[in-house]
Design an enzyme around this catalytic site. Structure first.
Site, short mmCIF file in Angstrom:
data_model
loop_
_atom_site.label_atom_id
_atom_site.label_comp_id
_atom_site.label_asym_id
_atom_site.label_seq_id
_atom_site.Cartn_x
_atom_site.Cartn_y
_atom_site.Cartn_z
N GLY A 1 44.50 22.17 62.99
CA GLY A 1 44.94 23.07 61.94
C GLY A 1 44.74 22.46 60.57
CG ASN A 2 44.05 24.57 57.36
OD1 ASN A 2 44.87 25.10 56.63
ND2 ASN A 2 43.19 25.28 58.08
NE ARG A 3 47.67 17.56 54.24
CZ ARG A 3 48.65 16.84 54.81
NH1 ARG A 3 49.85 17.36 54.93
NH2 ARG A 3 48.41 15.63 55.23
#
Ligand code: CTP
Ligand code: CA
Length: 225
Positions: A33-35
C-alpha cells in the site's frame, strides 16, 4: 435562473472521484500500500457536491462520506478500474485523487507466506495499468483531472504527466514536506492546465484546496459553452 446557476454551477453534472491508496494483496493477510489517507479525495467530493454536482466516490478508505455522496468501496487498482469502467461513459468528469499503487504482486499467494529459516524474501512485482491515462485517452466530453505527487522537480514532472495522461487539469503536489500532502489536513498545490499559466495555491486546509480546484473545474466547464 442565473442566481441558481451561480450557486450550483455544476448542477446536472455527474462526477467520479477516486480516493485513498490502493491495496494490492501479497497473500490472504498482507498487501502493498502507500501513505495516501484519502482526505483530499473526500474533500474534493464535498466541494463538488457544494457546487451542485452528483458525486460518486470510488474509495479504498473508510472515512465519513460527505453528505449526498455515493461511495463505492474498492481495494485494488483492478477493482478501481472496473468501478470506473462501469461509470465513466455516463459521467461528466473524473477526479483521480487516489494513489494507485504502481505495482502489484505478479502472483498473489493463496496461503499466508511463511518465514524460511532467516532467509529473505524476494517479491516479483508487475506494473498496474495507468487508470487515468486509459480514461484520458478514451474521454469524450468528460473532464479528466489528474494529480501528480512528486518529491523533486515538481513542475517538470507534472507537465510531463499532464501530457501523458491527456488530462484537462493537473494538480501538482510536493510530497517532500511533512506539513502538507500525505495524511495531514492541509495541502499546497499548483494547478497546471494546458495553454494556461500555472497557478500556485497557498498552503490551505484540504477543503479550501478542494474548493479552489473545483472553482477551476467550473471555469474549465464554462469555457466549452
Ligand atoms: N494514476 C493512475 N493509475 C496508476 C498510477 C497513477 O490513474 N496506475 C494516477 C493517479 O491517481 C494520479 C496520477 O495518475 O492522478 C499521477 O500519479 P503519480 O503516482 O504521481 O504518477 P505516475 O503516473 O504513477 O508516475 P510515477 O509514480 O512513476 O511518478
Ligand atoms: Ca505512481
Amino acid at each position: 435562473n442565473l442566481r441558481q446557476q451561480q450557486k450550483t454551477p455544476l448542477a446536472g453534472k455527474n462526477y467520479l472521484v477516486t480516493a485513498g491508496g490502493t491495496k494490492e494483496a501479497l497473500d490472504p493477510v498482507r498487501f502493498i500500500g502507500n501513505r495516501s489517507s484519502g482526505k483530499m479525495g473526500y474533500a474534493l467530493a464535498q466541494a463538488l457536491v457544494e457546487a451542485g454536482a452528483q458525486v460518486t466516490l470510488i474509495s479504498t478508505v473508510d472515512l465519513k462520506a460527505p453528505w449526498g455522496v455515493k461511495v463505492v468501496t474498492v481495494q485494488t487498482a483492478h477493482e478501481m478500474e472496473f468501478a470506473l469502467e462501469q461509470r465513466f461513459d455516463q459521467s461528466d468528469g473524473l477526479v483521480m485523487a487516489a494513489a494507485v499503487a504502481d505495482f502489484r504482486a505478479a502472483q498473489v499467494a493463496t496461503q499466508k507466506i511463511k518465514k524460511n529459516n532467516g532467509q529473505g524474501l524476494e517479491l516479483q512485482l508487475t506494473q498496474n495499468p495507468d487508470l487515468i491515462a486509459h480514461f484520458g485517452a478514451k474521454k469524450g466530453h468528460q473532464k479528466v483531472i489528474a494529480f501528480a505527487a512528486e518529491t523533486n522537480d515538481l513542475i517538470t514532472h507534472a507537465q510531463a504527466k499532464l501530457k501523458k495522461k491527456n488530462a484537462d487539469l493537473l494538480i501538482a503536489n510536493d510530497v517532500s514536506k511533512s506539513d502538507r500532502g500525505f495524511g495531514v489536513d492541509q495541502n499546497q498545490v499548483t494547478l497546471i492546465e494546458p495553454g494556461q499559466p500555472n497557478v500556485d495555491l497557498p498552503l490551505l486546509s484540504k477543503i479550501e484546496t478542494a474548493r479552489a480546484i473545483v472553482k477551476r473545474i467550473i471555469q474549465l466547464t464554462a469555457r466549452e459553452n
